[in-house]
Each structure stands twice: as structure tokens, then as C-alpha cells.
Design an enzyme around this catalytic site. Sequence first.
Site, PDB file in Angstrom:
ATOM      1  N   HIS A 131      11.256 -23.321   8.771  1.00 24.33           N
ATOM      2  CA  HIS A 131      10.263 -24.019   9.600  1.00 24.33           C
ATOM      3  C   HIS A 131       8.831 -23.848   9.101  1.00 24.33           C
ATOM      4  CE1 HIS A 131      12.851 -24.490  13.514  1.00 24.33           C
ATOM      5  NE2 HIS A 131      13.468 -24.899  12.418  1.00 24.33           N
ATOM      6  N   HIS A 164       8.308 -30.286  10.452  1.00 23.55           N
ATOM      7  CA  HIS A 164       7.703 -28.996  10.104  1.00 23.55           C
ATOM      8  C   HIS A 164       6.593 -29.167   9.062  1.00 23.55           C
ATOM      9  CE1 HIS A 164      10.760 -27.261  12.546  1.00 23.55           C
ATOM     10  NE2 HIS A 164      11.722 -27.799  11.799  1.00 23.55           N
ATOM     11  N   CYS A 206       3.134  -3.113   4.056  1.00 21.14           N
ATOM     12  CA  CYS A 206       2.276  -1.981   4.415  1.00 21.14           C
ATOM     13  C   CYS A 206       3.023  -1.210   5.496  1.00 21.14           C
ATOM     14  CB  CYS A 206       0.876  -2.432   4.846  1.00 21.14           C
ATOM     15  SG  CYS A 206       0.796  -3.479   6.292  1.00 21.14           S
ATOM     16  N   ASP A 213       0.874  -1.173   0.000  1.00 16.01           N
ATOM     17  CA  ASP A 213       0.000   0.000   0.000  1.00 16.01           C
ATOM     18  C   ASP A 213       0.915   1.228   0.000  1.00 16.01           C
ATOM     19  OD1 ASP A 213       0.882   0.305   2.593  1.00 16.01           O
ATOM     20  OD2 ASP A 213      -1.092   0.231   3.526  1.00 16.01           O
ATOM     21  N   THR A 241       3.005  -1.199   8.840  1.00 10.78           N
ATOM     22  CA  THR A 241       3.573  -2.054   9.882  1.00 10.78           C
ATOM     23  C   THR A 241       3.799  -3.487   9.426  1.00 10.78           C
ATOM     24  OG1 THR A 241       1.355  -2.653  10.599  1.00 10.78           O
ATOM     25  CG2 THR A 241       2.391  -0.750  11.709  1.00 10.78           C
TER      26      THR A 241
HETATM   27  C1  RB5 Z   1      -2.075   2.696   6.433  1.00 16.35           C
HETATM   28  O1  RB5 Z   1      -2.116   3.934   7.041  1.00 16.35           O
HETATM   29  C2  RB5 Z   1      -1.698   1.621   7.450  1.00 16.35           C
HETATM   30  O2  RB5 Z   1      -2.769   1.383   8.281  1.00 16.35           O
HETATM   31  C3  RB5 Z   1      -1.262   0.364   6.744  1.00 16.35           C
HETATM   32  O3  RB5 Z   1      -0.171   0.642   5.926  1.00 16.35           O
HETATM   33  C4  RB5 Z   1      -0.816  -0.781   7.621  1.00 16.35           C
HETATM   34  O4  RB5 Z   1       0.143  -0.393   8.538  1.00 16.35           O
HETATM   35  C5  RB5 Z   1      -1.893  -1.595   8.224  1.00 16.35           C
HETATM   36  O5  RB5 Z   1      -1.662  -2.570   8.935  1.00 16.35           O
END
Ligand code: RB5
Length: 147
Positions: A97, A132, A64, A7, A66
Site C-alpha cells: 500500500h 495507492h 535504531c 546506530d 526503537t
Molecule cells: C539511542 O539511545 C536511541 O535513542 C536510538 O537508538 C533510537 O531508539 C531513537 O529513536
Amino acid sequence: MIVIGSDHGGLLLKTALTGYLERRGVGVTDAGTNGDASVDYPDFGRKVAESVISGEAEAGILICGTGIGMSIAANKIPGIRAALVTDVFMARMAKEHNNANVLVLGGRVLDEQKACDLVGAWFDAAFEGGRHQARLDKITALEKKYS
Ligand code: RB5
């Protein structure tokens, strides 16, 4: 061929990782996004996951902000084993694994060098099979039971 998607929160890292893989001679397909506009990570998680499940790509990378949303979304698709990793040990274990067929990274968590190190560790590792595989078979059974 590796399919890579992000994203807006993972776009910079997607560009860096695409270059890294191409320098290693790995074929990369870009599933987007390709602009700064805010987009919904499940749309790109789905595209990458479907490409892996169909066999079009041998594995996928998702990024994304996080890595959390992408991993939740991708793991909804039966057959996807998406692993969110933050260090080299986790990246290697994700293959050895868990035979992770999608690696997930946080674009707001990692710098470019670290992200390349994680992708390299996952890419160079090999699934160990044996006990595994038996555990992965149990995950497949869970997918069948609940889908
Ligand atoms: C977008 O702002 C953010 O929520 C997305 O990139 C991600 O971190 C979601 O888990």
C-alpha cells in the site's frame, strides 16, 4: 542492492539482517555504524536515505533502538517513504500500500528471527499501485508544498 544502516542500538540486528539478506542472494551495502560507540541516528538515516534517493540502492533498511528516531529522520528526505513496522502484516502492507522504500526496525524491540521475518515479508511483497499510487502522489505534493 539494499543499503542497511543503524546506530549502536541497532547494530546487532543490522549484522543479523545483513547475513539473512546475503543468504537470500541479495546484495547488501553497509552504511554503518560498525562499533559499539554511541552515535547519532540521523547521520545514518541520512546516509541510507541519500543512497536510496540517488538510485545507488533500490531500497534501504534502518535500525535504531526503537526505530522511531530513524523513521523520523529518514522521512525528512523528499522521496523517502520510511515505514516503521513491528509485525509481518505491517511489513507486507508497507510495500503493498505504501511502497515503502525504506523499512525501519527497532533493535531493542525485535528479536533476530522476527526482524528477518519482517524484512522477508516487505522484500517479497509488491506495490499494488492504483488508488495507492494516487495517495502517494498526494504525499509527494505535500513534500513539494513544504520543502
Ligand atoms: C539511542 O539511545 C536511541 O535513542 C536510538 O537508538 C533510537 O531508539 C531513537 O529513536
